[in-house]
Design a protein around this motif. Structure first.
Motif, PDB file in Angstrom:
ATOM      1  N   ALA A  50       0.836  -1.206   0.000  1.00 31.80           N
ATOM      2  CA  ALA A  50       0.000   0.000   0.000  1.00 31.80           C
ATOM      3  C   ALA A  50       0.868   1.251   0.000  1.00 31.80           C
ATOM      4  N   ARG A  51       1.890   1.248   0.842  1.00 32.34           N
ATOM      5  CA  ARG A  51       2.789   2.406   0.957  1.00 32.34           C
ATOM      6  C   ARG A  51       3.477   2.755  -0.362  1.00 32.34           C
ATOM      7  N   SER A  52       3.802   1.704  -1.107  1.00 30.83           N
ATOM      8  CA  SER A  52       4.555   1.941  -2.333  1.00 30.83           C
ATOM      9  C   SER A  52       3.617   2.145  -3.524  1.00 30.83           C
TER      10      SER A  52
ATOM     11  N   GLY B 176       8.051  -0.835  12.988  1.00 34.90           N
ATOM     12  CA  GLY B 176       7.331   0.362  13.448  1.00 34.90           C
ATOM     13  C   GLY B 176       7.272   1.499  12.450  1.00 34.90           C
ATOM     14  N   ASN B 177       8.260   1.603  11.571  1.00 32.13           N
ATOM     15  CA  ASN B 177       8.246   2.738  10.645  1.00 32.13           C
ATOM     16  C   ASN B 177       7.258   2.551   9.488  1.00 32.13           C
ATOM     17  N   MET B 178       6.543   1.430   9.464  1.00 32.08           N
ATOM     18  CA  MET B 178       5.529   1.247   8.423  1.00 32.08           C
ATOM     19  C   MET B 178       4.224   1.931   8.790  1.00 32.08           C
TER      20      MET B 178
ATOM     21  N   GLY C 297      11.619  -0.101  18.310  1.00 26.76           N
ATOM     22  CA  GLY C 297      11.438   1.302  18.705  1.00 26.76           C
ATOM     23  C   GLY C 297      11.240   2.246  17.535  1.00 26.76           C
ATOM     24  N   LEU C 298      10.885   1.711  16.359  1.00 24.91           N
ATOM     25  CA  LEU C 298      10.790   2.562  15.165  1.00 24.91           C
ATOM     26  C   LEU C 298       9.427   3.234  15.006  1.00 24.91           C
ATOM     27  N   PHE C 299       8.458   2.858  15.834  1.00 25.52           N
ATOM     28  CA  PHE C 299       7.146   3.506  15.706  1.00 25.52           C
ATOM     29  C   PHE C 299       7.187   4.858  16.409  1.00 25.52           C
TER      30      PHE C 299
HETATM   31  C1  LIG Z   1      12.082   1.262   7.920  1.00 25.20           C
HETATM   32  O1  LIG Z   1      13.315   0.950   8.485  1.00 25.20           O
HETATM   33  C2  LIG Z   1      14.007  -0.060   7.785  1.00 25.20           C
HETATM   34  C3  LIG Z   1      15.230  -0.470   8.612  1.00 25.20           C
HETATM   35  O2  LIG Z   1      15.857   0.632   9.163  1.00 25.20           O
HETATM   36  C4  LIG Z   1      14.355   0.454   6.398  1.00 25.20           C
HETATM   37  O3  LIG Z   1      15.042  -0.525   5.670  1.00 25.20           O
HETATM   38  C5  LIG Z   1      13.072   0.821   5.679  1.00 25.20           C
HETATM   39  O4  LIG Z   1      13.356   1.414   4.447  1.00 25.20           O
HETATM   40  C6  LIG Z   1      12.245   1.782   6.514  1.00 25.20           C
HETATM   41  N1  LIG Z   1      10.926   1.883   5.897  1.00 25.20           N
HETATM   42  C7  LIG Z   1      10.241   3.008   5.866  1.00 25.20           C
HETATM   43  C8  LIG Z   1       8.869   2.931   5.269  1.00 25.20           C
HETATM   44  O5  LIG Z   1      10.657   4.062   6.301  1.00 25.20           O
END
Ligand SMILES: *[C@@H]1O[C@H](CO)[C@@H](O)[C@H](O)[C@H]1NC(C)=O
Ligand SMILES: *[C@@H]1O[C@H](CO)[C@@H](O)[C@H](O)[C@H]1NC(C)=O
Ligand SMILES: *[C@@H]1O[C@H](CO)[C@@H](O)[C@H](O)[C@H]1NC(C)=O
Ligand SMILES: *[C@@H]1O[C@H](CO)[C@@H](O)[C@H](O)[C@H]1NC(C)=O
Ligand SMILES: *[C@@H]1O[C@H](CO)[C@@H](O)[C@H](O)[C@H]1NC(C)=O
Ligand SMILES: *[C@@H]1O[C@H](CO)[C@@H](O)[C@H](O)[C@H]1NC(C)=O
Length: 380
Positions: A171-173, A218-220, A315-317
Motif C-alpha cells: 500500500a505504501r509503495s 514500526g516505521n511502516m 522502537g521505530l514507531f
Molecule cells: C524502515 O526501516 C528499515 C530499517 O531501518 C528500512 O530498511 C526501511 O526502508 C524503513 N521503511 C520506511 C517505510 O521508512
C-alpha cells in the motif's frame, strides 16, 4: 425480523444506495502474499469434536501458565488474502491517508468493520469514508475468503504480522492494486491509491497483531488506533473456558463445514452477549447479528499470543497511538515503555458503557468520532 430474506436484502440495497453508494467506491481484491516466518509448534490438543473443544478450553488456562512449544517451525508460503479497498468518491483532504483495519478472532473483514445493521451508525468503513479517509479491510488467514490454514501451526502472530507488513508495504509503495486480482464486478472502476500516510486500526487480536507490527516494523505505520485491547499481566490468560466453544464443522455444517480440525466457534447468544456486550449499549438486533456473522477461530491464536509480547521492539514507531480499553486494569507507564517507547503520543481511552466490540455497541458512532478526532489532533 418480520421481513423475509428477499425484502431484507432489498432494504439493504436501497439503504446503501441512498446513504453511501454516492460517497464511496469499493473494490474487492485477491492479494497473493508471499511470507517467510518462523512459527512455533505447540503442544495443543487436537480438536476434532465438541468433547475436544470443551477440553481444549479447560486445558488452555493451564497451558497458558506453562506453554510448551517447539520453536523454529519455518514456513515459506504464499497466502491468498481477500481484501476490500474503499476510497471516498470525491477527493478529500484525508483521502491520501489509508486506514488498514485488522479484525479480531471469530470475525472477518466485512462483518467486523462494515456492520450492515443500521450502517449509518455501526459501519466503521462508512464512518471512515464519511470523514474522508480511504480504508482497506482484509480477511486474516483462516477466516472469510482468505486462505484456510492449519489451525495449530500456521495461524500464529509471527506469520500474521508478516502478512500485515507485506500488505502495508504494498500500500505504501502504491503497488497494492497492481499486485492484486480485482474480483469485483466487471463494471467497477478501479480507483488509484497512492497513500501518503498509513494508520493501522485494530480490534482485539487484530490490535495485538498491530502491536506486533509496531514492535517489529514500526516505521511502516504513521498512527494506530487499538480497540478492544488491554495491557495487564492477565492479557495472555484470556479466560477461554468462560466462553463456550464448539467444534465449528459440526456446530453448523452448512456454515462451517469447510473448517477442519482445530477450528472452534462460539456457541450461543448468551456466550456472545457475555463476550461482546454490556447492558447499556446492547441492542438485540445487533446481538442477533453477532450470531448470524460469527466465524470459526483456529485454536493456535490463543496459545501463540505470547509471540507478540516476546517480540523484540525496534522502537521505530514514532506516531500517535490511541488504545481503547475495555474496563479493567492497565499500567499506562509500562505500556508506553514496553510497547510504544518512541510514540509521539499515547492516549488511553475507556469507552463508556462499551464492552469488547465497539462496532456492535449502540455507542459505535460516538466511539468512531473519538477515534477520528484523535487522529485529527495528531495531524492525521
Ligand atoms: C524502515 O526501516 C528499515 C530499517 O531501518 C528500512 O530498511 C526501511 O526502508 C524503513 N521503511 C520506511 C517505510 O521508512
Ligand atoms: C513446565 O513444563 C515443562 C515441560 O513439561 C516442565 O519441565 C516445567 O517444570 C514446567 N514448569 C512449571 C512452572 O510447571
Ligand atoms: C529456521 O530459520 C531460521 C532463520 O532463517 C534458521 O536459523 C533456522 O535454522 C531454521 N530452522 C529450521 C528448523 O530449518
Ligand atoms: C466469500 O465471497 C463470496 C462472494 O464473493 C461471499 O458470498 C461469501 O459470503 C464470502 N465468504 C465469506 C466466508 O466471507
Ligand atoms: C527509541 O527510544 C529508545 C529510548 O526509549 C532509544 O534508545 C532508541 O534509540 C529509540 N529508537 C529510535 C529508532 O528512535
Ligand atoms: C496526547 O494527545 C492528547 C490529544 O489527542 C492530549 O490531550 C494529551 O495531552 C497528549 N499527551 C501528552 C503526554 O502529551
Amino acid at each position: 425480523m418480520a421481513l423475509n430474506r428477499r425484502a431484507q436484502i432489498g432494504l439493504l440495497i436501497s439503504v446503501s444506495a441512498v446513504a453511501v453508494a454516492a460517497t464511496k467506491q469499493c473494490v474487492q481484491l485477491e492479494l497473493p502474499i508471499p511470507v517467510v516466518a518462523t512459527n512455533e509448534h505447540y503442544n495443543i490438543r487436537r480438536v476434532d469434536n465438541d468433547i475436544d473443544a470443551v477440553q481444549w478450553a479447560l486445558d488452555f488456562s493451564i497451558w497458558n501458565q506453562n506453554l510448551t512449544g517447539t520453536t523454529g517451525l519455518n514456513i515459506t508460503k504464499t497466502y491468498e488474502i481477500n481484501a476490500e479497498l474503499c476510497i471516498p468518491t470525491q477527493k478529500t483532504d484525508k483521502s491520501d491517508i489509508l486506514q488498514i483495519a485488522v479484525h479480531g478472532n471469530a470475525w472477518d473483514k466485512s462483518r467486523a468493520w462494515d456492520v450492515r445493521v443500521r450502517p449509518e451508525q455501526q459501519s466503521y468503513v462508512d464512518a471512515a469514508i464519511n470523514k474522508g479517509y480511504s480504508i482497506l479491510t482484509f480477511d486474516r488467514i483462516g477466516t472469510g475468503n482468505s486462505s484456510l490454514v492449519n489451525a495449530y501451526d500456521e495461524a500464529q502472530p509471527n506469520i500474521e504480522i508478516e502478512i500485515l507488513a507485506k500488505i502495508t508495504t504494498l500500500a505504501r509503495s502504491g503497488k497494492l492494486l497492481s499486485a492484486a486480482k480485482i474480483v469485483s464486478n466487471a463494471d467497477t472502476t478501479v480507483p488509484t491509491l497512492n497513500p501518503t500516510q498509513i494508520v493501522h486500526v485494530g480490534h482485539s487480536f487484530g490490535s495485538l497483531l498491530i502491536l506486533g507490527l509496531l514492535k517489529k516494523h514500526g516505521n511502516m505505520s504513521d498512527g494506530a488506533l487499538l480497540t478492544g485491547f488491554l495491557n495487564s499481566k492477565e492479557f495472555g490468560a484470556v479466560p477461554v473456558g468462560t466462553f463456550e466453544h464448539a467444534y465449528a464443522a459440526t456446530h453448523d455444517a452448512a456454515r462451517f463445514g469447510r473448517f477442519g480440525s482445530g477450528y472452534v466457534v462460539l456457541t450461543t447468544l448468551n456466550t456472545l452477549q457475555k463476550l461482546y456486550f454490556t447492558e447499556k449499549t446492547l441492542d438485540t438486533e445487533l446481538l442477533d447479528y453477532t450470531e448470524k456473522v460469527k466465524q470459526p477461530e483456529p485454536v493456535a491464536v490463543y496459545a501463540s499470543a505470547r509471540q507478540v509480547f516476546d517480540a523484540e521492539n525496534g522502537g521505530l514507531f514514532k506516531g500517535p497511538v490511541q488504545v481503547r480499553y475495555c474496563p479493567g486494569t492497565y499500567d499506562e507507564g509500562q505500556m508506553k515503555e514496553q510497547w510504544f517507547p518512541n510514540a509521539s503520543n499515547l492516549t488511553v481511552y475507556v469507552a463508556p458503557d462499551t464492552a469488547h466490540v465497539i462496532n456492535v455497541a449502540t455507542s459505535a458512532s460516538t466511539t468512531y468520532k473519538k477515534m477520528f478526532s484523535y487522529l485529527e489532533e495528531h495531524g492525521l
